[in-house]
Design a protein around this motif. Structure first.
Motif, PDB file in Angstrom:
ATOM      1  N   SER A 140     -65.690 -24.459  40.263  1.00  0.00           N
ATOM      2  CA  SER A 140     -64.691 -23.430  39.936  1.00  0.00           C
ATOM      3  C   SER A 140     -64.373 -22.576  41.159  1.00  0.00           C
ATOM      4  O   SER A 140     -63.221 -22.179  41.371  1.00  0.00           O
ATOM      5  N   THR A 141     -65.369 -22.314  41.989  1.00  0.00           N
ATOM      6  CA  THR A 141     -65.153 -21.567  43.231  1.00  0.00           C
ATOM      7  C   THR A 141     -64.273 -22.371  44.181  1.00  0.00           C
ATOM      8  O   THR A 141     -63.331 -21.840  44.776  1.00  0.00           O
ATOM      9  N   MET A 142     -64.560 -23.661  44.293  1.00  0.00           N
ATOM     10  CA  MET A 142     -63.755 -24.523  45.156  1.00  0.00           C
ATOM     11  C   MET A 142     -62.320 -24.582  44.647  1.00  0.00           C
ATOM     12  O   MET A 142     -61.366 -24.512  45.424  1.00  0.00           O
TER      13      MET A 142
ATOM     14  N   GLU B  50     -55.754 -44.177  41.221  1.00  0.00           N
ATOM     15  CA  GLU B  50     -56.638 -45.068  40.457  1.00  0.00           C
ATOM     16  C   GLU B  50     -57.280 -44.372  39.254  1.00  0.00           C
ATOM     17  O   GLU B  50     -57.654 -45.028  38.298  1.00  0.00           O
ATOM     18  N   ASP B  51     -57.465 -43.075  39.372  1.00  0.00           N
ATOM     19  CA  ASP B  51     -58.137 -42.321  38.306  1.00  0.00           C
ATOM     20  C   ASP B  51     -57.526 -40.921  38.253  1.00  0.00           C
ATOM     21  O   ASP B  51     -57.874 -40.054  39.049  1.00  0.00           O
ATOM     22  N   GLY B  52     -56.611 -40.713  37.342  1.00  0.00           N
ATOM     23  CA  GLY B  52     -55.876 -39.461  37.230  1.00  0.00           C
ATOM     24  C   GLY B  52     -56.737 -38.248  36.938  1.00  0.00           C
ATOM     25  O   GLY B  52     -56.277 -37.113  37.046  1.00  0.00           O
ATOM     26  N   ARG B  53     -58.005 -38.468  36.582  1.00  0.00           N
ATOM     27  CA  ARG B  53     -58.904 -37.328  36.328  1.00  0.00           C
ATOM     28  C   ARG B  53     -59.382 -36.690  37.619  1.00  0.00           C
ATOM     29  O   ARG B  53     -59.812 -35.537  37.629  1.00  0.00           O
ATOM     30  N   VAL B  54     -59.322 -37.444  38.709  1.00  0.00           N
ATOM     31  CA  VAL B  54     -59.854 -36.974  39.994  1.00  0.00           C
ATOM     32  C   VAL B  54     -58.746 -36.290  40.800  1.00  0.00           C
ATOM     33  O   VAL B  54     -57.704 -36.877  41.063  1.00  0.00           O
ATOM     34  N   VAL B  55     -59.005 -35.033  41.188  1.00  0.00           N
ATOM     35  CA  VAL B  55     -58.063 -34.254  41.997  1.00  0.00           C
ATOM     36  C   VAL B  55     -58.506 -34.331  43.453  1.00  0.00           C
ATOM     37  O   VAL B  55     -59.663 -34.054  43.772  1.00  0.00           O
TER      38      VAL B  55
ATOM     39  N   THR C 272     -62.142 -38.869  56.233  1.00  0.00           N
ATOM     40  CA  THR C 272     -61.207 -39.938  56.563  1.00  0.00           C
ATOM     41  C   THR C 272     -60.180 -40.132  55.448  1.00  0.00           C
ATOM     42  O   THR C 272     -59.035 -40.461  55.711  1.00  0.00           O
ATOM     43  N   GLU C 273     -60.597 -39.930  54.204  1.00  0.00           N
ATOM     44  CA  GLU C 273     -59.695 -39.979  53.055  1.00  0.00           C
ATOM     45  C   GLU C 273     -59.639 -38.592  52.436  1.00  0.00           C
ATOM     46  O   GLU C 273     -60.565 -37.801  52.598  1.00  0.00           O
ATOM     47  N   ALA C 274     -58.564 -38.329  51.694  1.00  0.00           N
ATOM     48  CA  ALA C 274     -58.449 -37.029  51.027  1.00  0.00           C
ATOM     49  C   ALA C 274     -59.649 -36.842  50.091  1.00  0.00           C
ATOM     50  O   ALA C 274     -59.864 -37.651  49.194  1.00  0.00           O
ATOM     51  N   PRO C 275     -60.437 -35.792  50.299  1.00  0.00           N
ATOM     52  CA  PRO C 275     -61.618 -35.573  49.460  1.00  0.00           C
ATOM     53  C   PRO C 275     -61.239 -35.005  48.091  1.00  0.00           C
ATOM     54  O   PRO C 275     -60.219 -34.336  47.947  1.00  0.00           O
ATOM     55  N   SER C 276     -62.089 -35.265  47.122  1.00  0.00           N
ATOM     56  CA  SER C 276     -61.890 -34.687  45.794  1.00  0.00           C
ATOM     57  C   SER C 276     -62.440 -33.266  45.781  1.00  0.00           C
ATOM     58  O   SER C 276     -63.249 -32.886  46.642  1.00  0.00           O
TER      59      SER C 276
END
Length: 122
Positions: free
Chosen positions: A64-66, A86-91, A47-51
């Protein structure tokens, strides 16, 4: 009976080639690996963009594979990778319009192909 089965397989392979040609006409690269196709499906199922981390966990692959899979999909403009506000570390990863079209086309073709195979072996 063996020759008849060989004809069915030959016809099936011709259908796959024709489907690949149709995908190319739509600007969709038919050279997806199974894992890349599954990645597109996993992204679409959220439902939301997954990390990247969530995708790698759900698909039971190393991060790393992903990341490599997403890099290829991003290079071919099927997905867009951004950082969470909210958290720039999360892609996080989102399907592009091209990615959504590819997924819809591939899923439709997948269903049709399996149905035809089922009909031939039944």
């Amino acid at each position: 009976m063996v020759r008849e089965g060989a004809c069915h397989i030959e016809h099936f392979l011709e259908r796959i080639d024709a489907q690949d040609a149709g995908l190319a006409e739509e600007g969709i690269d038919g050279d997806f690996t199974l894992e890349q196709f599954q990645t597109l499906r996993a992204i679409d199922g959220e439902t939301e963009a997954p990390s990247l981390g969530k995708l790698s966990t759900e698909m039971s692959v190393d991060i790393s594979t992903m990341s490599r899979n997403v890099t290829v999909l991003e290079r071919n403009e099927y997905v867009l990778r951004t950082r969470k506000a909210e958290d720039g570390r999360v892609v996080v990863v989102k399907l592009t319009a091209k990615g959504r079209r590819a997924l819809e086309t591939l899923c439709c073709d997948e269903e049709e192909t399996f149905q035809k195979v089922y009909e031939q072996v039944s």
